[in-house]
Design an enzyme around this catalytic site. Sequence first.
Site, PDB file in Angstrom:
ATOM      1  N   CYS A 282       0.889  -1.182  -0.170  1.00 26.75           N
ATOM      2  CA  CYS A 282      -0.270  -0.039  -0.022  1.00 26.75           C
ATOM      3  C   CYS A 282       1.066   1.133   0.104  1.00 26.75           C
ATOM      4  O   CYS A 282       1.043   1.982   0.940  1.00 26.75           O
ATOM      5  CB  CYS A 282      -0.901   0.022   1.066  1.00 26.75           C
ATOM      6  SG  CYS A 282      -1.804  -1.776   1.271  1.00 26.75           S
ATOM      7  N   ALA A 283       1.746   1.439  -1.071  1.00 23.59           N
ATOM      8  CA  ALA A 283       2.834   2.286  -1.019  1.00 23.59           C
ATOM      9  C   ALA A 283       2.376   3.804  -1.117  1.00 23.59           C
ATOM     10  O   ALA A 283       3.029   4.696  -0.667  1.00 23.59           O
ATOM     11  CB  ALA A 283       3.616   2.200  -2.539  1.00 23.59           C
ATOM     12  N   ASP A 306      -0.296   0.272  -5.423  1.00 18.96           N
ATOM     13  CA  ASP A 306      -1.166   0.713  -4.862  1.00 18.96           C
ATOM     14  C   ASP A 306      -2.399   1.077  -5.603  1.00 18.96           C
ATOM     15  O   ASP A 306      -2.343   0.737  -6.865  1.00 18.96           O
ATOM     16  CB  ASP A 306      -0.998   2.413  -4.700  1.00 18.96           C
ATOM     17  CG  ASP A 306      -1.704   2.942  -3.553  1.00 18.96           C
ATOM     18  OD1 ASP A 306      -1.300   2.922  -2.378  1.00 18.96           O
ATOM     19  OD2 ASP A 306      -2.810   3.718  -3.936  1.00 18.96           O
ATOM     20  N   CYS A 406      -1.376   3.461  11.077  1.00 15.95           N
ATOM     21  CA  CYS A 406      -1.115   4.840  11.678  1.00 15.95           C
ATOM     22  C   CYS A 406      -2.200   5.024  12.632  1.00 15.95           C
ATOM     23  O   CYS A 406      -2.669   6.387  12.662  1.00 15.95           O
ATOM     24  CB  CYS A 406      -0.733   6.171  11.028  1.00 15.95           C
ATOM     25  SG  CYS A 406      -1.848   6.451   9.688  1.00 15.95           S
TER      26      CYS A 406
END
Length: 474
Positions: A282-283, A306, A406
Amino acid sequence: MPRPVRGRDGAGGMPYIPPSISFCRNGSPFMHNAARLQAAIELLAEIEAVPRPADGTASAYFRDRRFIGSKDRRAISDRVWGVLRRWAKLTWWLHWGAMRTGRDIKLTARHRVLADLMITDHLKADEDLIGLFTSDRHCPDRLSNSEMAIARAIQGRPQWSKDMPPAVRFEVPDWIWSRFAGLYGEEAERELSAMLDEAPVDLRVNTLKTDRATAAAALEAEGVRVEPTRLSPLGLRVRSGRVNLGGLKLFNDGLVEVQDEGSQLVALLTDARPGMAVVDFCAGAGGKTLGLAAAMANKGRLVACDVSEGRLERSAVRLKRAGAHNVTRRVLSSEQDKWVKRQARTYDRVLADAPCTGTGTWRRNPDARWRLTAEHLEDLKGRQASILQSAARLVKPGGRLVYATCSVLPEENRGQIDAFLAQHAETFRLKSVGEVWAEVIGSPTCPGDGETLRLTPCRDDTDGFFVAVLERTA
């Protein structure tokens, strides 16, 4: 408010400059305070109206208004981001003022900026507001009787009040407060307080071109004061206030890249080495891809995947600037793209930095907390599980799948790992992040229990991150 005319006028061929713009002695334009205020109201209204993140909306807003100078952009942005950081408290005071004065109010960006002037700037309603809300061109309209009454009522009030519920004091939606309380217990208030602060600017040193000591000295020579980050051996934290990185030779030459210290650690803990075959599943725009390429010293095969072609295109500029030559970019139709099946069990390392709620980045993206809903969280959990299942197919025996978010919410983090291992107990095992940390980073010791990594803004002064390392055993 009518928007300024763009382009050139028909008479003298000069760019159109709104009358609320004046000029400094050196000839550069600046906006009067009232015009800055109206621009902040405009921008805040656009952020509320569109689903895209606030920073993207702000970039488009200023790009369409080239006449706004850098100091004015800073002042406007400071106001808007300040309101976003104080959103719940300002809203609470506006409702309080409306009840106290018996007024009926439908809150808008204008009302929240007005409340910020009274609560944060401590303006006086009958003295200071008259010169700001003037109805002049490119300035806010005059205050209505209701607005003035509410302004007088909240004048001089503190930002915090003991009557505020915890969700208001710590700027989170009501439904999510209980989740934070359950996650952090007695530390919940400290953790959420840290998320109200503005995040520092961290730089990652590009080891393809330089080392940390050399980069630090070069930044100091350009007037940027930095210090080494505490956890990442590649990081430098800016300590000289805000910096125009685009004007720095070091940045334009690709020797440093903007990246939070926690994000740097995610790339490091992937443990990509020269000669390996690695996938950044998931760049996105390539922040971690750059870190992986540097760790591989441009040797080996690195594929950046992606579902967004636009994000991958933006990463191309960064990769070229950094001198990363071993990267292939691949657009996927979804996490179930046929390419994944064709490439099954051929990669040494697969990093799945999954889409998430972003609760760990609220210091940088204060608007994100108000876009998050329980339904959105449920949708993300399903997608995260699907990404984990698909990315796992790429890992060769003895290889590793690194799952990261995150987010600080357990259902997006350890909950996903436990569910995955329950289905793949015979083929994958959880490898201690502490062991990987000792091998790759060494000192200081890995924060947390060592089994997985959980970073928080309060304890670690990074964005909130979660990292788990899974190893294929069969």
